[in-house]
Design a protein around this motif. Structure first.
Motif, PDB file in Angstrom:
ATOM      1  N   ASP A 489       0.850  -1.189   0.000  1.00  0.00           N
ATOM      2  CA  ASP A 489       0.000   0.000   0.000  1.00  0.00           C
ATOM      3  C   ASP A 489       0.886   1.239   0.000  1.00  0.00           C
ATOM      4  N   ARG A 490       0.553   2.185  -0.846  1.00  0.00           N
ATOM      5  CA  ARG A 490       1.302   3.437  -0.901  1.00  0.00           C
ATOM      6  C   ARG A 490       0.340   4.613  -0.972  1.00  0.00           C
ATOM      7  N   ASN A 491       0.638   5.648  -0.181  1.00  0.00           N
ATOM      8  CA  ASN A 491      -0.131   6.883  -0.192  1.00  0.00           C
ATOM      9  C   ASN A 491       0.843   8.058  -0.215  1.00  0.00           C
ATOM     10  N   ASP A 520       4.629   4.090   2.790  1.00  0.00           N
ATOM     11  CA  ASP A 520       4.561   2.765   2.177  1.00  0.00           C
ATOM     12  C   ASP A 520       4.431   1.708   3.260  1.00  0.00           C
ATOM     13  N   LYS A 521       3.592   0.723   2.961  1.00  0.00           N
ATOM     14  CA  LYS A 521       3.460  -0.428   3.869  1.00  0.00           C
ATOM     15  C   LYS A 521       3.443  -1.691   3.020  1.00  0.00           C
ATOM     16  N   VAL A 522       4.354  -2.612   3.343  1.00  0.00           N
ATOM     17  CA  VAL A 522       4.478  -3.853   2.576  1.00  0.00           C
ATOM     18  C   VAL A 522       4.461  -5.035   3.544  1.00  0.00           C
ATOM     19  N   ASP A 523       3.589  -5.980   3.239  1.00  0.00           N
ATOM     20  CA  ASP A 523       3.504  -7.211   4.028  1.00  0.00           C
ATOM     21  C   ASP A 523       3.816  -8.375   3.100  1.00  0.00           C
ATOM     22  N   ARG A 524       5.000  -8.977   3.290  1.00  0.00           N
ATOM     23  CA  ARG A 524       5.489 -10.051   2.422  1.00  0.00           C
ATOM     24  C   ARG A 524       5.597 -11.333   3.235  1.00  0.00           C
ATOM     25  N   THR A 545       7.397  -0.750   6.991  1.00  0.00           N
ATOM     26  CA  THR A 545       6.751   0.510   6.645  1.00  0.00           C
ATOM     27  C   THR A 545       7.841   1.545   6.391  1.00  0.00           C
ATOM     28  N   ASN A 546       7.571   2.447   5.460  1.00  0.00           N
ATOM     29  CA  ASN A 546       8.513   3.517   5.160  1.00  0.00           C
ATOM     30  C   ASN A 546       7.765   4.836   5.058  1.00  0.00           C
ATOM     31  N   GLU A 547       8.405   5.880   5.491  1.00  0.00           N
ATOM     32  CA  GLU A 547       7.836   7.220   5.377  1.00  0.00           C
ATOM     33  C   GLU A 547       8.922   8.166   4.882  1.00  0.00           C
ATOM     34  N   ILE A 548       8.661   8.819   3.766  1.00  0.00           N
ATOM     35  CA  ILE A 548       9.623   9.758   3.196  1.00  0.00           C
ATOM     36  C   ILE A 548       8.989  11.148   3.192  1.00  0.00           C
ATOM     37  N   ASN A 549       9.608  12.055   3.916  1.00  0.00           N
ATOM     38  CA  ASN A 549       9.139  13.434   4.017  1.00  0.00           C
ATOM     39  C   ASN A 549      10.139  14.331   3.286  1.00  0.00           C
ATOM     40  N   ILE A 629      12.508   2.926  -2.600  1.00  0.00           N
ATOM     41  CA  ILE A 629      12.134   2.038  -1.491  1.00  0.00           C
ATOM     42  C   ILE A 629      12.573   0.604  -1.772  1.00  0.00           C
ATOM     43  N   LYS A 630      12.484   0.184  -3.019  1.00  0.00           N
ATOM     44  CA  LYS A 630      12.902  -1.171  -3.370  1.00  0.00           C
ATOM     45  C   LYS A 630      14.358  -1.399  -3.031  1.00  0.00           C
ATOM     46  N   ASP A 631      15.210  -0.386  -3.305  1.00  0.00           N
ATOM     47  CA  ASP A 631      16.634  -0.534  -3.022  1.00  0.00           C
ATOM     48  C   ASP A 631      16.937  -0.457  -1.529  1.00  0.00           C
ATOM     49  N   LEU A 632      16.099   0.264  -0.773  1.00  0.00           N
ATOM     50  CA  LEU A 632      16.339   0.406   0.661  1.00  0.00           C
ATOM     51  C   LEU A 632      15.879  -0.812   1.471  1.00  0.00           C
ATOM     52  N   GLN A 633      14.982  -1.595   0.925  1.00  0.00           N
ATOM     53  CA  GLN A 633      14.406  -2.706   1.684  1.00  0.00           C
ATOM     54  C   GLN A 633      15.423  -3.826   1.893  1.00  0.00           C
ATOM     55  N   PRO A 634      15.680  -4.208   3.151  1.00  0.00           N
ATOM     56  CA  PRO A 634      16.603  -5.325   3.409  1.00  0.00           C
ATOM     57  C   PRO A 634      15.910  -6.671   3.191  1.00  0.00           C
ATOM     58  N   VAL A 635      15.435  -6.867   1.964  1.00  0.00           N
ATOM     59  CA  VAL A 635      14.671  -8.062   1.618  1.00  0.00           C
ATOM     60  C   VAL A 635      15.428  -8.841   0.555  1.00  0.00           C
ATOM     61  N   VAL A 636      15.476 -10.151   0.712  1.00  0.00           N
ATOM     62  CA  VAL A 636      16.163 -11.020  -0.238  1.00  0.00           C
ATOM     63  C   VAL A 636      15.174 -11.488  -1.303  1.00  0.00           C
TER      64      VAL A 636
END
Length: 909
Positions: A489-491, A520-524, A545-549, A629-636
């Motif tokens: 979800d992104r707003n 951003d909120k991602v549930d994987r 979750t991520n928040e960019i201001n 956000i994709k590059d910042l996520q510590p997800v494999v």
């Protein structure tokens, strides 16, 4: 032939437009502009009768039939022009039209003086006009510059792609073609000239075509069960437009062709400057980090890779008055694609090389619903509001099968994988913008505000299955069976303010503010598939979750006087990144990321109108791009177990220094143009994708920051008529030098590429029954590596193209289009020559020439092999894709308005 253009008192009229035409049909033979004293001359003329026409602003056009005398020079003496008063105005309108006139930087053509066949499009007409060029894809250049927009009766009739108006409007509908340098949208809105120009073509319609409808229906059947069909209809008047469009095919006309889309969108579908972001810098301020939710057609033609089946349809309505403009549309398109790929790659490490091969097949479906709405309301002479809303509802599925093998030390098999993946997805996105503009009574004083709200939500599931064998160490063998369910979800809330104040006669001051808050909120959730059922995979499951201001405030001062426009400014901008990462929503072990990035960026620009169609420009700017956000996520991401991708939460924003400048010149008398430009980019903390390859040749890719990348280059171009209106030649050359640093196994590898090119163009348009367009382009690229220098390589490539059109007796039209590409790589002994020849013949039928029967042979030599090569920072690859090759098509076109066919570039119908 020579003479002097004067007024009734005998004073010379400088820069008057002088033309020679044939009396029988008023076709243009030669043209020019008078000197400062009013004198003119034409050389190398045939000894035949001519019609001499002279035009000058404010004077009654001069027209006289001239028969050359027996000598080498025919001196016409002084030719007096009468001042244009009200009594003569009606006579001018009815009888005194000139083929072309030149007023400052505006060139105006009368289409009746440039003969094209019945039913020709505006694109065919533009090719005949001096100073205009149209390439094989329909891209337009005027006076050496790319045309940024095409308007119809001053309105943005076909959106943001100029060539769509020219491809679809009939030449017979055009009363005038005007070419000029238009101001930018911001300059128009604020009343402050920023010195920047956009080459614009305005098509003035005949009164008979300003009301009514037109359209066409096409049906075709071909070899190998190829089918295609399309229907479109448009009806418009001064205030309204209604359009419908539908098509289907299995000839790789994937997505929607741009001309179909722009036909469909119609008037006021796009408006420049409506992004709601104020101040200098454009897209370099911050990224949206998301897919665009406007319609994104595939602009490829018949030779798209693979095999696709496509369906699309929709409707559009536009309402346009002086104070209210409304555009509403709905469109659906779907693509069912099958792709078979064979690829091989040579991968370069510090001192060694290993090879890999991949044979894969992808079957994918994508469907898109895209409604849109735009309303512009002029409240009064000082206030305007704009509301824009675009949405996308998307669903799709894919199946991916792959067999990959890796070799070390020549042909020694190291490991291999068999992969069978499938996925389903759904998404919804919406972008909304409310824009308010206020002009004060004081000229140049302006205030603007915008607020926007964007949504981008998606959910999907995938099944990942692979068998992985490691022959060097069999204990590493593995079988992966996983299910992946991801909801995202992104707003985003964004806003912008701008205030411009002219504080002196030649100076203005702008202050602006930009704001953006994105969440951003991602549930994987990842599960291992066991015989006993699904078992959660703790390593790959993530919730975050991520928040960019983002905040930016800036100012600039602009000086504008007598063609010189200088702007100096700066902006302070800050990114605040906040993130929370956990194994799942119920986890108590939460990792937090809080980072703040602050930067002051300068901006300097110069635009100088040197008069007499000479322009000088220069700009320096710093652009900042925050990590995605994709590059910042510590997800494999282990969807390909031999190529693992992982994010990096420690990334910092990328800074780019950019400077460019140039000079351009256009001679409206001879229609000769010249341009010279240069540019330089240098990157600090550039975000690049670095690779680590382990002993089993498994590659792990991770983004990181690297400083030292750069590129710079220059280009020069010139065009001039060898025979005016008949034969035009163009020449261009340039170079580009670049360096791209990345790390491979923790050792930096700097890849340098030096590229040099040269091109030439020849347009031969002797008559309306024969046209011939040719192009040639050569490029040499030297690529060198700081590690493993033995893999340095030189690539020679060339492209030759020709487009010939012939009108034959009995309403028969023939088109031949050849595109010949050559490619040679000395390092790998690769040499490829690929001639693609398309032929078509058409016959006009039915009453009022409303029908056309066309036979087309696509890729006559059957050489569309789908072979591509690529050399990057640490590998060289060769890819072969099974794709649509030679086929034949018989089609029938019915023109609902009776527009007949023409000598034109073939679009496959």
């Amino acid at each position: 032939m020579k003479g002097i253009v004067t007024d009734t008192s005998g004073n010379g009229l400088p820069e008057a437009t002088v033309m020679l035409l044939l009396p029988k049909d008023s076709s243009l033979i030669n043209f020019g502009r008078a000197a400062k004293d009013g004198s003119f001359e034409f050389k190398n003329l045939k000894r035949i009768s001519y019609l001499l026409k002279i035009s000058y602003v404010g004077y009654l056009p001069y027209q006289h039939q001239v028969i050359p005398n027996d000598g080498e020079v025919t001196n016409l003496g002084k030719l007096g022009m009468k001042f244009l008063n009200q009594d003569l105005y009606e006579v001018v309108i009815k009888t005194a039209r000139a083929p072309l006139s030149i007023r400052g930087d505006t060139v105006e053509y009368d289409p009746r003086a440039f003969k094209v066949p019945p039913g020709a499009t505006v694109e065919d007409l533009l090719r005949k006009l001096p100073g205009m060029q149209v390439d094989a894809d329909g891209n337009i250049k005027a006076q050496g510059e790319t045309v940024k927009r095409v308007t119809v009766d001053g309105k943005r009739f076909f959106g943001d792609d100029p060539k769509m108006a020219t491809k679809n409007l009939p030449a017979e509908a055009i009363n005038k073609v005007q070419v000029f340098n238009g101001k930018t949208e911001q300059a128009k809105a604020t009343g402050v000239d920023d010195g920047k120009r956009e080459k614009t073509v305005n098509l003035e319609l005949k009164d008979s075509h300003k009301k009514g409808g037109f359209g066409k229906a096409i049906a075709g059947v071909g070899s190998d069960s190829r089918l295609e069909g399309k229907v479109s209809y448009n009806r418009f008047d001064d205030k309204q437009q209604f359009s419908v469009l539908g098509f289907g095919n299995n000839t790789n006309q994937s997505g929607i062709a741009r001309n179909d889309y722009q036909d469909f969108k119609g008037s006021q579908s796009f408006n420049w400057g409506d992004d709601g972001d104020f101040g200098f810098g454009g897209g370099n301020r911050f990224s949206s980090d998301g897919e665009s939710i406007t319609i994104q057609p595939n602009w490829g033609g018949n030779n798209s890779q693979g095999f696709t089946k496509n369906w699309a349809g929709g409707g559009n309505y536009n309402f346009d008055t002086k104070k209210t403009k409304v555009s509403a549309s709905y469109f659906y398109n779907s693509t069912d694609a099958l792709t078979n790929v064979m690829s091989s790659r040579d991968n370069f490490l510090n001192n060694t090389t290993y090879k890999s091969t991949d044979v894969n097949k992808t079957s994918a479906f994508s469907g898109n619903h895209r409604p849109s709405l735009r309303i512009e309301k002029v409240l009064d002479s000082l206030n305007t509001i704009v509301l824009i809303s675009n949405s996308r509802i998307n669903n799709g599925d894919s199946d991916y099968d792959s067999f990959q093998q890796y070799y070390r030390s020549g042909d020694t098999l190291s490991n291999r994988s068999t992969i069978n993946n499938s996925s389903l997805y759904n998404s919804f996105a919406m972008s909304n913008l409310l824009l308010y503009r206020h002009k004060f009574k004081k000229k140049g004083r302006n205030f603007a505000a915008s607020i926007g709200y964007n949504i981008n939500n998606s959910d999907g599931s995938s099944n990942q299955n692979s068998m992985n064998e490691f022959f060097l160490d069999p204990t590493q063998n593995s079988t992966i069976r996983q299910q992946n369910k991801t909801k995202s979800d992104r707003n985003q809330l964004k806003g912008s303010l701008s205030y411009i104040e002219p504080f002196a006669k030649k100076f203005s001051w702008e202050t602006f503010y930009n704001f953006s808050l994105r969440k951003d909120k991602v549930d994987r959730n990842v599960f291992d598939v066991k015989d006993s059922g699904l078992e959660p995979n703790q390593l790959l499951t993530r919730y975050y979750t991520n928040e960019i201001n983002y905040n930016r405030i800036g100012t600039s001062v602009r000086y504008s006087n007598n063609g010189l426009n200088i702007s100096i400014g700066g902006a302070a901008q800050q990114f605040d990144l906040k993130g929370k990462f956990a194994q799942d929503q119920t986890s108590v072990d939460i990792t937090k990321v809080n980072r703040t990035y602050f930067k002051v960026v300068p901006s300097v620009s110069l635009n100088y109108d040197l008069k007499r169609n000479r322009y000088l420009y220069m700009e320096y700017m710093q652009g900042i791009q925050e990590p995605s956000i994709k590059d910042l996520q510590p997800v494999v991401d282990n969807s390909n177990p031999l190529n693992i991708v992982v994010g990096n939460p420690n990334l910092t924003p990328e800074l780019r220094h950019n400077i460019y400048g140039g000079y351009q010149f256009f001679n409206p008398a001879s229609f000769t143009y010249l341009f010279v430009n240069a540019q330089y980019n240098y990157y600090v903390d550039q975000i690049v994708y670095n690779k680590t390859i382990d002993a089993n040749l498994v590659t792990t890719t991770k983004p990181m920051n690297v400083t030292g990348g750069f590129n710079y280059g220059s280009s020069i171009g010139v065009s001039y008529p060898l025979i005016k209106t008949k034969l035009t030649m163009g020449l261009n050359t340039g170079f580009n030098l670049s360096q791209n640093p990345i790390y491979i196994n923790n050792v930096i590898n700097k890849t340098k590429t030096d590229s040099y090119n040269f091109g030439t163009r020849l347009d031969f348009t002797p008559s309306d029954i024969f046209t011939f367009y040719t192009n040639a382009y050569w490029n040499i690229a030297n690529t060198s590596y700081s590690i493993n220098t033995s893999q340095n390589q030189k690539v020679l490539s060339a492209n030759y193209s020709g487009d010939m059109n012939i009108k034959l007796p009995k309403e028969i039209y023939f088109n031949a289009k050849l595109n010949f590409n050559t490619y040679a790589n000395n390092q790998f002994g690769f040499s490829q020559k690929q001639p693609i020849l398309n032929l078509s013949v058409a016959r006009i039928v039915l009453k009022n020439k409303r029908g056309e029967i066309r036979f087309t042979a696509n890729d006559v030599f059957k050489r569309n092999l789908g072979i591509t090569q690529n050399a990057t920072s640490n590998y060289y690859s060769e890819t072969r894709v099974r794709t649509l090759s030679r086929y034949y098509m018989l089609s029938f076109t019915y023109n609902m308005r009776g527009m007949s066919a023409s000598v034109k570039r073939s679009n496959g119908f």
